[in-house]
Design a protein around this motif. Structure first.
Motif, PDB file in Angstrom:
ATOM      1  N   ASN A 244     -26.230  40.734  -4.837  1.00  0.00           N
ATOM      2  CA  ASN A 244     -24.391  40.757  -4.511  1.00  0.00           C
ATOM      3  C   ASN A 244     -24.369  39.226  -3.030  1.00  0.00           C
ATOM      4  O   ASN A 244     -24.825  39.778  -2.163  1.00  0.00           O
ATOM      5  CB  ASN A 244     -23.769  40.900  -3.836  1.00  0.00           C
ATOM      6  CG  ASN A 244     -21.657  41.988  -3.861  1.00  0.00           C
ATOM      7  OD1 ASN A 244     -21.570  40.172  -4.240  1.00  0.00           O
ATOM      8  ND2 ASN A 244     -21.237  42.254  -3.618  1.00  0.00           N
ATOM      9  N   LEU A 245     -23.458  38.515  -3.959  1.00  0.00           N
ATOM     10  CA  LEU A 245     -23.746  37.010  -3.112  1.00  0.00           C
ATOM     11  C   LEU A 245     -22.828  37.344  -1.668  1.00  0.00           C
ATOM     12  O   LEU A 245     -23.242  36.151  -1.534  1.00  0.00           O
ATOM     13  CB  LEU A 245     -24.076  35.857  -4.080  1.00  0.00           C
ATOM     14  CG  LEU A 245     -25.734  36.335  -4.617  1.00  0.00           C
ATOM     15  CD1 LEU A 245     -25.470  34.111  -5.485  1.00  0.00           C
ATOM     16  CD2 LEU A 245     -26.507  36.095  -4.056  1.00  0.00           C
ATOM     17  N   ALA A 246     -22.091  37.897  -1.850  1.00  0.00           N
ATOM     18  CA  ALA A 246     -21.007  38.034  -1.250  1.00  0.00           C
ATOM     19  C   ALA A 246     -20.938  38.679  -0.513  1.00  0.00           C
ATOM     20  O   ALA A 246     -20.900  38.416   1.482  1.00  0.00           O
ATOM     21  CB  ALA A 246     -19.964  38.295  -1.906  1.00  0.00           C
ATOM     22  N   SER A 247     -22.273  39.865  -0.438  1.00  0.00           N
ATOM     23  CA  SER A 247     -22.722  40.604   1.091  1.00  0.00           C
ATOM     24  C   SER A 247     -23.890  39.410   1.162  1.00  0.00           C
ATOM     25  O   SER A 247     -24.383  40.253   2.608  1.00  0.00           O
ATOM     26  CB  SER A 247     -22.991  42.060  -0.083  1.00  0.00           C
ATOM     27  OG  SER A 247     -23.285  42.703  -0.496  1.00  0.00           O
ATOM     28  N   SER A 248     -24.381  39.668   0.584  1.00  0.00           N
ATOM     29  CA  SER A 248     -26.008  38.993   1.314  1.00  0.00           C
ATOM     30  C   SER A 248     -25.429  37.429   0.910  1.00  0.00           C
ATOM     31  O   SER A 248     -26.358  36.832   0.050  1.00  0.00           O
ATOM     32  CB  SER A 248     -26.947  39.091  -0.087  1.00  0.00           C
ATOM     33  OG  SER A 248     -27.842  38.873   0.770  1.00  0.00           O
ATOM     34  N   ARG A 249     -24.889  36.385   1.975  1.00  0.00           N
ATOM     35  CA  ARG A 249     -24.921  35.255   2.148  1.00  0.00           C
ATOM     36  C   ARG A 249     -25.437  34.679   2.362  1.00  0.00           C
ATOM     37  O   ARG A 249     -26.312  34.419   3.466  1.00  0.00           O
ATOM     38  CB  ARG A 249     -23.718  35.115   2.854  1.00  0.00           C
ATOM     39  CG  ARG A 249     -22.047  35.377   1.876  1.00  0.00           C
ATOM     40  CD  ARG A 249     -21.462  35.076   2.658  1.00  0.00           C
ATOM     41  NE  ARG A 249     -20.361  35.379   1.978  1.00  0.00           N
ATOM     42  CZ  ARG A 249     -18.956  35.010   1.645  1.00  0.00           C
ATOM     43  NH1 ARG A 249     -18.758  33.492   1.568  1.00  0.00           N
ATOM     44  NH2 ARG A 249     -18.234  35.830   0.893  1.00  0.00           N
ATOM     45  N   LEU A 250     -26.181  34.071   1.444  1.00  0.00           N
ATOM     46  CA  LEU A 250     -27.253  31.854   1.585  1.00  0.00           C
ATOM     47  C   LEU A 250     -26.890  31.470   3.112  1.00  0.00           C
ATOM     48  O   LEU A 250     -25.888  31.026   2.583  1.00  0.00           O
ATOM     49  CB  LEU A 250     -28.673  31.923   0.869  1.00  0.00           C
ATOM     50  CG  LEU A 250     -29.272  33.072   0.205  1.00  0.00           C
ATOM     51  CD1 LEU A 250     -29.019  32.135  -1.282  1.00  0.00           C
ATOM     52  CD2 LEU A 250     -30.517  33.291   0.613  1.00  0.00           C
ATOM     53  N   PRO A 251     -28.132  30.598   4.058  1.00  0.00           N
ATOM     54  CA  PRO A 251     -27.083  29.663   4.577  1.00  0.00           C
ATOM     55  C   PRO A 251     -27.038  28.075   3.597  1.00  0.00           C
ATOM     56  O   PRO A 251     -28.242  28.549   2.184  1.00  0.00           O
ATOM     57  CB  PRO A 251     -27.904  29.489   5.451  1.00  0.00           C
ATOM     58  CG  PRO A 251     -28.518  30.722   5.353  1.00  0.00           C
ATOM     59  CD  PRO A 251     -28.860  31.388   4.204  1.00  0.00           C
ATOM     60  N   LEU A 252     -26.163  27.774   3.530  1.00  0.00           N
ATOM     61  CA  LEU A 252     -26.221  26.476   2.203  1.00  0.00           C
ATOM     62  C   LEU A 252     -27.053  25.547   2.889  1.00  0.00           C
ATOM     63  O   LEU A 252     -27.697  25.568   3.089  1.00  0.00           O
ATOM     64  CB  LEU A 252     -24.840  25.470   3.356  1.00  0.00           C
ATOM     65  CG  LEU A 252     -23.573  25.405   1.935  1.00  0.00           C
ATOM     66  CD1 LEU A 252     -22.243  25.662   3.022  1.00  0.00           C
ATOM     67  CD2 LEU A 252     -24.145  25.147   0.830  1.00  0.00           C
ATOM     68  N   TRP A 253     -27.770  25.774   1.587  1.00  0.00           N
ATOM     69  CA  TRP A 253     -29.317  25.023   1.691  1.00  0.00           C
ATOM     70  C   TRP A 253     -28.866  23.536   2.188  1.00  0.00           C
ATOM     71  O   TRP A 253     -27.763  22.951   2.038  1.00  0.00           O
ATOM     72  CB  TRP A 253     -29.366  24.427   0.196  1.00  0.00           C
ATOM     73  CG  TRP A 253     -30.559  23.997   0.180  1.00  0.00           C
ATOM     74  CD1 TRP A 253     -31.016  22.498  -0.448  1.00  0.00           C
ATOM     75  CD2 TRP A 253     -32.350  24.427  -0.254  1.00  0.00           C
ATOM     76  NE1 TRP A 253     -32.320  22.512  -0.364  1.00  0.00           N
ATOM     77  CE2 TRP A 253     -33.462  23.057  -0.241  1.00  0.00           C
ATOM     78  CE3 TRP A 253     -32.788  25.826   0.612  1.00  0.00           C
ATOM     79  CZ2 TRP A 253     -33.950  23.523  -0.474  1.00  0.00           C
ATOM     80  CZ3 TRP A 253     -34.225  25.598   0.190  1.00  0.00           C
ATOM     81  CH2 TRP A 253     -35.350  24.941  -0.429  1.00  0.00           C
ATOM     82  N   PRO A 254     -29.938  22.644   3.141  1.00  0.00           N
ATOM     83  CA  PRO A 254     -31.319  23.756   3.305  1.00  0.00           C
ATOM     84  C   PRO A 254     -31.151  23.812   5.038  1.00  0.00           C
ATOM     85  O   PRO A 254     -31.753  23.404   5.635  1.00  0.00           O
ATOM     86  CB  PRO A 254     -32.182  21.878   3.533  1.00  0.00           C
ATOM     87  CG  PRO A 254     -30.699  20.499   3.955  1.00  0.00           C
ATOM     88  CD  PRO A 254     -30.029  21.301   3.037  1.00  0.00           C
ATOM     89  N   GLU A 255     -30.284  24.316   5.407  1.00  0.00           N
ATOM     90  CA  GLU A 255     -29.261  24.566   6.868  1.00  0.00           C
ATOM     91  C   GLU A 255     -30.714  25.869   7.020  1.00  0.00           C
ATOM     92  O   GLU A 255     -31.424  26.669   6.208  1.00  0.00           O
ATOM     93  CB  GLU A 255     -28.395  25.472   6.578  1.00  0.00           C
ATOM     94  CG  GLU A 255     -27.612  24.585   6.674  1.00  0.00           C
ATOM     95  CD  GLU A 255     -25.963  25.144   7.731  1.00  0.00           C
ATOM     96  OE1 GLU A 255     -26.518  26.782   7.765  1.00  0.00           O
ATOM     97  OE2 GLU A 255     -25.198  24.541   6.856  1.00  0.00           O
ATOM     98  N   GLU A 256     -31.176  26.598   7.933  1.00  0.00           N
ATOM     99  CA  GLU A 256     -31.964  27.157   7.873  1.00  0.00           C
ATOM    100  C   GLU A 256     -31.933  28.805   8.026  1.00  0.00           C
ATOM    101  O   GLU A 256     -31.376  29.149   8.526  1.00  0.00           O
ATOM    102  CB  GLU A 256     -33.186  26.936   9.944  1.00  0.00           C
ATOM    103  CG  GLU A 256     -33.619  27.914  10.783  1.00  0.00           C
ATOM    104  CD  GLU A 256     -33.959  27.859  11.402  1.00  0.00           C
ATOM    105  OE1 GLU A 256     -35.061  28.652  12.054  1.00  0.00           O
ATOM    106  OE2 GLU A 256     -33.961  27.136  12.022  1.00  0.00           O
ATOM    107  N   ASP A 257     -32.778  29.448   7.508  1.00  0.00           N
ATOM    108  CA  ASP A 257     -32.521  30.558   7.340  1.00  0.00           C
ATOM    109  C   ASP A 257     -32.845  31.936   8.694  1.00  0.00           C
ATOM    110  O   ASP A 257     -33.477  32.407   8.274  1.00  0.00           O
ATOM    111  CB  ASP A 257     -33.048  31.862   6.097  1.00  0.00           C
ATOM    112  CG  ASP A 257     -32.449  32.290   5.555  1.00  0.00           C
ATOM    113  OD1 ASP A 257     -31.754  33.710   6.130  1.00  0.00           O
ATOM    114  OD2 ASP A 257     -32.608  33.432   4.737  1.00  0.00           O
TER     115      ASP A 257
END
Length: 197
Positions: A42-55
């Motif tokens: 679920n991309l709402a509860s497991s949000r990736l940083p906006l590419w290309p920000e560091e994760d």
């Protein structure tokens, strides 16, 4: 033959209609006995940083390990102003050949009204390039989603039709999974061809 299907709910919103659809599809896979495990991402509860920000929180590494286990995928995309939503587009900037390469995927569009086709076209046009995800030639579009797939009893003829077509599409995805798992091990990608043209 072990089958592991990852369902990707592509909405940024918590408790979205996309998530409802993803849960319905996961339940159908289980009820129809089509997979050993259906895992929801679920991309709402497991949000990736906006590419290309560091994760810095390591969210991608968790998602990456889930995707590497997948033998097939279901990609659920809401339609926002005629486009795929930002979380899903951002996801495909992260996901590549190692996670999605040559794995079959069923595209599922979600629309509050009578739309839903534009995100499917958008994803087919761009998200496969570096990831090499293999979208089925069939897709599902859940229109008027708020009145569809609610509970065990269909609400009307349209709900019956989409439920029937959904079961057929899930069976089709599994047939593609059977065929493509024999091909994947024999495909070699030289480093100079690691991204698409």
């Amino acid at each position: 033959m072990s089958r592991h299907i990852v369902l990707l709910s592509g909405s940024n919103r918590a408790n979205s209609q996309s998530l409802k659809v993803a849960k319905y599809l996961r339940d159908r896979l289980e009820l129809l006995g089509l997979c050993d495990s259906g895992e929801l991402l679920n991309l709402a509860s497991s949000r990736l940083p906006l590419w290309p920000e560091e994760d810095i929180d390591g969210i991608w590494s968790v998602q990456q390990s889930i995707l590497k286990k997948a033998t097939a995928l279901i990609v659920i995309s809401p339609e926002w102003n005629g486009m795929a939503c930002p979380a899903l587009k951002n996801f495909f900037l992260y996901a590549g050949l190692g996670e999605l390469g040559h794995k079959p995927a069923l595209l599922v569009g979600v629309s509050a009204g009578l739309g839903g086709a534009y995100p499917m076209t958008e994803l087919r046009a761009s998200s496969y390039k570096n990831s090499r995800i293999l979208y089925l030639p069939e897709q599902l579009i859940i229109r008027n989603v708020e009145s569809m797939l609610n509970g065990e009893i269909p609400s009307d003829e349209n709900d019956i039709r989409i439920r029937t077509r959904t079961d057929w599409a899930l069976h089709l995805l599994c047939q593609y999974d059977n065929a493509l798992r024999t091909i994947r091990p024999s495909i070699k990608h030289p480093p100079e061809f690691s991204t698409g043209m």
